[in-house]
Scaffold this active site. Structure first.
Site, PDB file in Angstrom:
ATOM      1  N   LYS A 216       0.819  -1.219   0.000  1.00  0.00           N
ATOM      2  CA  LYS A 216       0.000   0.000   0.000  1.00  0.00           C
ATOM      3  C   LYS A 216       0.849   1.264   0.000  1.00  0.00           C
ATOM      4  O   LYS A 216       0.580   2.209  -0.759  1.00  0.00           O
ATOM      5  CB  LYS A 216      -0.943  -0.024   1.207  1.00  0.00           C
ATOM      6  CG  LYS A 216      -1.992   1.074   1.184  1.00  0.00           C
ATOM      7  CD  LYS A 216      -1.493   2.322   1.858  1.00  0.00           C
ATOM      8  CE  LYS A 216      -2.534   3.436   1.770  1.00  0.00           C
ATOM      9  NZ  LYS A 216      -2.053   4.657   2.426  1.00  0.00           N
ATOM     10  N   ASP A 235      -6.204   1.134   1.159  1.00  0.00           N
ATOM     11  CA  ASP A 235      -6.175   1.269   2.622  1.00  0.00           C
ATOM     12  C   ASP A 235      -7.503   0.755   3.180  1.00  0.00           C
ATOM     13  O   ASP A 235      -8.310   0.170   2.454  1.00  0.00           O
ATOM     14  CB  ASP A 235      -5.948   2.725   3.010  1.00  0.00           C
ATOM     15  CG  ASP A 235      -7.190   3.549   2.782  1.00  0.00           C
ATOM     16  OD1 ASP A 235      -7.849   3.339   1.757  1.00  0.00           O
ATOM     17  OD2 ASP A 235      -7.530   4.382   3.629  1.00  0.00           O
TER      18      ASP A 235
END
Length: 279
Positions: A216, A235
């Site tokens: 991420k 996220d």
DNA sequence: ACCCAGGAAATTC
DNA sequence: GAATTTCATGGG
């Protein structure tokens, strides 16, 4: 998008795809804030900027040189977001809705090193506290631009510090990750400049050599620091949004502007938390 | 007190 | 390998 240069400012017209609040406060950058009078101020590329949204324009309080050398690029003013939105909106009705909710979001072209450190700090954290940590980091070891205003730290300055030295910024367990990132960039073990010419997955793999950089954070660095808009940072908000609002849709279905779609969706989800309350 | 936040590393199963 | 726990800090 056209603009007119005045003595102490430059005024940009045709801003239907450019909203300062949504662009600067949506969680893609951490060094801009809103002033009491509704204008915004922040720092990027070692320069401070104040700017304000008017009814039909945006005013940049800087000289012409900074405007054309720095801010045109930073705010991605060469890109036609109307066109991108039309393309994305055709893909999915909820994406169309998200883009209409905040039609003025743009993807900033931040400095890669700043994006790297900022999104290392972002992990398991919230936007307000991320901004505070980044600000304290700049005060600790960034070049002073003027009284109380600091540039984002240079690689060399940050690489000199240990995680103990970083205690005052209160980054918690992320301090050692910041140190590792600065040292690997300084040594050349990670060459941020060279990422530009790599395939997406290879660039991502390079970034993940740094402690504290997983999938991420790497996607965020690529999107916000290297403008690789095919990236799609996932996220907690995006996971919720994809599950409930885009069931069966894969990020790759959004194509080469997936990252921009992601920003519309992220912002839409974060400002509509009621959509995700349990049943 | 508990839970969460623009996750990833360490540990356990 | 996949699932769970831990990691600092601050706000609700």
């Amino acid at each position: 998008m056209n603009y007119r240069v005045f003595e102490n400012y430059t005024e940009v017209f045709g801003c239907s795809d450019f909203n300062l609040r949504d662009t600067l406060l949506c969680g893609q950058c951490f060094r801009f804030s809103e002033n009491p009078d509704g204008s915004f101020k922040g720092v990027a590329f070692g320069r401070e900027l104040v700017l304000a949204q008017k009814s039909d324009s945006i005013v940049f309080y800087c000289d012409e040189k900074d405007f054309s050398d720095i801010w045109v690029n930073y705010f991605d003013l060469g890109q036609d977001y109307g066109e991108i939105k039309a393309e994305l909106s055709a893909l999915h009705p909820v994406l169309k809705e998200a883009a209409r909710f905040a039609p003025g979001i743009r993807i900033l072209r931040q400095e890669p090193f700043e994006a790297l450190i900022s999104f290392i700090i972002s992990q398991n954290n919230n936007i307000k506290r991320i901004s505070g940590i980044v600000e304290r980091l700049c005060s600790l070891c960034g070049d002073q631009i003027k009284e109380g205003v600091f540039a984002f730290p240079r690689v060399d300055a940050l690489a000199k510090l240990s995680s103990e030295d970083l205690a005052p910024i209160r980054a918690g367990f992320r301090a050692k990750y910041i140190v590792d990132a600065a040292q690997k960039v300084k040594s050349g073990e990670l060459n941020l400049k060279s990422l530009e010419s790599l395939e997406y997955d290879e660039a991502k793999k390079q970034l993940m050599k740094i402690k504290g950089v997983g999938p991420k954070v790497a996607d965020c660095v690529l999107l916000y620091g290297l403008h690789r808009t095919e990236g799609f940072p996932m996220d907690v908000w995006m996971k919720r949004a994809m599950e409930k609002l885009f069931t069966g849709v894969s990020p790759s279905d959004f194509g080469k502007y997936a990252g921009i779609a992601q920003q519309y969706i992220f912002h839409y989800a974060r400002l509509h938390p009621e959509l995700f309350k349990e049943e």
